[in-house]
Design a protein around this motif. Sequence first.
Motif, short mmCIF file in Angstrom:
data_model
loop_
_atom_site.label_atom_id
_atom_site.label_comp_id
_atom_site.label_asym_id
_atom_site.label_seq_id
_atom_site.Cartn_x
_atom_site.Cartn_y
_atom_site.Cartn_z
N ARG A 95 -74.68 35.07 11.76
CA ARG A 95 -75.99 35.20 12.40
C ARG A 95 -76.91 36.07 11.54
O ARG A 95 -78.10 35.79 11.41
CB ARG A 95 -75.84 35.82 13.80
CG ARG A 95 -75.25 34.90 14.84
CD ARG A 95 -75.09 35.63 16.17
NE ARG A 95 -74.42 34.82 17.15
CZ ARG A 95 -75.01 33.96 17.97
NH1 ARG A 95 -76.32 33.78 17.87
NH2 ARG A 95 -74.31 33.25 18.84
N SER A 96 -76.34 37.12 10.94
CA SER A 96 -77.16 38.06 10.16
C SER A 96 -77.66 37.45 8.85
O SER A 96 -78.66 37.91 8.30
CB SER A 96 -76.35 39.33 9.86
OG SER A 96 -75.34 39.09 8.89
N VAL A 97 -76.98 36.42 8.34
CA VAL A 97 -77.41 35.80 7.07
C VAL A 97 -77.87 34.35 7.30
O VAL A 97 -77.84 33.54 6.39
CB VAL A 97 -76.28 35.84 6.01
CG1 VAL A 97 -75.94 37.27 5.65
CG2 VAL A 97 -75.04 35.07 6.46
N LYS A 98 -78.32 34.08 8.51
CA LYS A 98 -78.73 32.72 8.87
C LYS A 98 -79.79 32.17 7.94
O LYS A 98 -79.79 30.97 7.58
CB LYS A 98 -79.23 32.70 10.31
CG LYS A 98 -79.59 31.30 10.83
CD LYS A 98 -80.00 31.34 12.28
CE LYS A 98 -80.34 29.95 12.80
NZ LYS A 98 -80.75 29.98 14.23
N THR A 99 -80.73 33.00 7.52
CA THR A 99 -81.79 32.57 6.60
C THR A 99 -81.65 33.25 5.24
O THR A 99 -82.61 33.29 4.47
CB THR A 99 -83.17 32.88 7.19
OG1 THR A 99 -83.27 34.30 7.43
CG2 THR A 99 -83.38 32.13 8.50
N ASN A 100 -80.48 33.78 4.99
CA ASN A 100 -80.29 34.59 3.79
C ASN A 100 -78.98 34.19 3.12
O ASN A 100 -78.03 34.95 3.06
CB ASN A 100 -80.26 36.07 4.17
CG ASN A 100 -80.21 36.97 2.97
OD1 ASN A 100 -80.90 36.75 1.99
ND2 ASN A 100 -79.38 38.00 3.04
N ASN A 101 -78.93 32.94 2.62
CA ASN A 101 -77.73 32.42 1.98
C ASN A 101 -78.16 31.39 0.95
O ASN A 101 -79.35 31.07 0.82
CB ASN A 101 -76.81 31.79 3.04
CG ASN A 101 -77.51 30.72 3.84
OD1 ASN A 101 -77.81 29.64 3.33
ND2 ASN A 101 -77.80 31.00 5.12
N ILE A 102 -77.21 30.86 0.20
CA ILE A 102 -77.56 29.97 -0.91
C ILE A 102 -78.23 28.68 -0.43
O ILE A 102 -79.14 28.16 -1.09
CB ILE A 102 -76.31 29.68 -1.77
CG1 ILE A 102 -76.73 29.00 -3.09
CG2 ILE A 102 -75.29 28.86 -0.99
CD1 ILE A 102 -75.60 28.93 -4.10
N LEU A 131 -70.59 45.99 -6.31
CA LEU A 131 -70.26 44.60 -6.03
C LEU A 131 -71.11 44.08 -4.87
O LEU A 131 -71.16 44.69 -3.79
CB LEU A 131 -68.77 44.48 -5.68
CG LEU A 131 -68.18 43.07 -5.63
CD1 LEU A 131 -68.31 42.35 -6.97
CD2 LEU A 131 -66.71 43.15 -5.23
N LEU A 132 -71.79 42.95 -5.10
CA LEU A 132 -72.68 42.35 -4.12
C LEU A 132 -72.30 40.90 -3.89
O LEU A 132 -71.61 40.29 -4.72
CB LEU A 132 -74.13 42.44 -4.61
CG LEU A 132 -74.63 43.84 -4.99
CD1 LEU A 132 -75.93 43.75 -5.80
CD2 LEU A 132 -74.83 44.70 -3.75
N LEU A 133 -72.77 40.34 -2.79
CA LEU A 133 -72.44 38.96 -2.42
C LEU A 133 -73.69 38.17 -2.13
O LEU A 133 -74.54 38.60 -1.35
CB LEU A 133 -71.52 38.94 -1.20
CG LEU A 133 -71.25 37.55 -0.59
CD1 LEU A 133 -70.33 36.73 -1.49
CD2 LEU A 133 -70.66 37.68 0.82
N LEU A 134 -73.79 36.99 -2.75
CA LEU A 134 -74.78 35.98 -2.36
C LEU A 134 -74.01 35.01 -1.46
O LEU A 134 -73.20 34.22 -1.94
CB LEU A 134 -75.36 35.27 -3.58
CG LEU A 134 -76.65 34.47 -3.40
CD1 LEU A 134 -77.23 34.08 -4.76
CD2 LEU A 134 -76.45 33.21 -2.57
N PRO A 135 -74.24 35.09 -0.14
CA PRO A 135 -73.40 34.32 0.80
C PRO A 135 -73.52 32.81 0.63
O PRO A 135 -74.57 32.28 0.24
CB PRO A 135 -73.93 34.75 2.18
CG PRO A 135 -74.62 36.05 1.95
CD PRO A 135 -75.21 35.94 0.57
N GLY A 136 -72.43 32.13 0.95
CA GLY A 136 -72.43 30.68 0.94
C GLY A 136 -72.90 30.13 2.27
O GLY A 136 -73.34 30.87 3.16
N HIS A 137 -72.81 28.81 2.40
CA HIS A 137 -73.17 28.16 3.68
C HIS A 137 -72.50 26.81 3.74
O HIS A 137 -72.44 26.07 2.75
CB HIS A 137 -74.69 28.00 3.78
CG HIS A 137 -75.15 27.70 5.18
ND1 HIS A 137 -75.08 26.44 5.74
CD2 HIS A 137 -75.68 28.52 6.14
CE1 HIS A 137 -75.54 26.49 6.98
NE2 HIS A 137 -75.92 27.73 7.24
#
Length: 373
Positions: A95-102, A131-137
């Motif tokens: 929910r927190s990365v709903k508009t914030n992913n690849i 270390l950082l993450l660009l979330p998938g979908h």
Amino acid sequence: MKIITFFNHKGGVAKTTNCYHLGWKLAEKGKRVILVDADSQCNLTGLAMGLMPNDYSSEVEDAEKNGDDGKASELLEKIEREESEIVKRADNFWRSVKTNNIHSALRPAFKAEPRPLEPVEVVPVPGNENLLLLPGHIELADYESDLALAQNVKGSIGSQQNIPGAISHLLNITGEKYGADYLLVDVSPSLGAINQNIVSISDEIIIPCAPDYFSMMALMSLKEILPKWKSWALEAARSKGLQQAVYKFPEPKFRVLGLTISRFVMYKGKPASAFAAWIDKIQRACIEELKPAMQEADILSEVTKTEESPFIMAKIRDFNSLRPKSQEAQKPVFALTDEDLGLSGRSLQNMIKQREQADQVFERFADLVIESK
């Protein structure tokens, strides 16, 4: 900044695990690293953010073999309790990365929306400040057909011209925003358009393998596929249509950095004989067939051209009982503390030995990556 992609169209070769562990080790060495989850299965996101269910199957099996029904029952209850907690945590995270992913970040290019691509707001990986993450979908795979059509360089017109260069642009502006030294990309086990694109816009490729017949078959096909993808990328970068795009497709510069071999069992300090035989076969195939093919296509890294630095970058044994400990502690196996292991006596000493071996392997692995120019 370098984009390094873990690629093999065979599954079950520890792409995600090795990507996560290498990223953590590079970050330990002071490098700024972004893990990029470009697999719609989203396993890298799950692993980095502690959203994967812990695997206690081997411990349950051991308890049942030893006739310890109480211990087995206790473990099964723990599995059920933890899975319930993980479902809640995973739901909150997605929910927190709903508009914030690849997938969401690429939408303006793939859906021809009248707004530019913007850097993704990456997520800090717990326990490692570098270390950082660009979330998938899960819906990233929906772009596969659009990208395949757009990558037909003779037919790419209009808004389609912006699609082939979109992933490269997104990764670069995101990496630049956060001052990344490395973007480590985990992709799906396929030969689809998304993987072709990501491989082509990378700086370096690492090919994870397992010591088995199907990994050997995959390597023999990759010696044909990777040079073809290089030829396609050269044509794409120089095509008139894509040169006119807002997000230009870059001139390909990817090089194969080397292989990893994972998923084998140790016996008396060495890979068990069945695995050792396949490791030897893969090594010979690399020297005799894969390496010459990569050199001929001019896609072999300088690091692996030398005799001093082998084409096999790392041999990574099966983590066995360290795997659930790693997932539970949300850190790589080599970063587990004695307290994380939660054991004593001979069992603790055995795990400490495995932890130290993993640390040595990934230390050398990270050094080889840093040495590559």
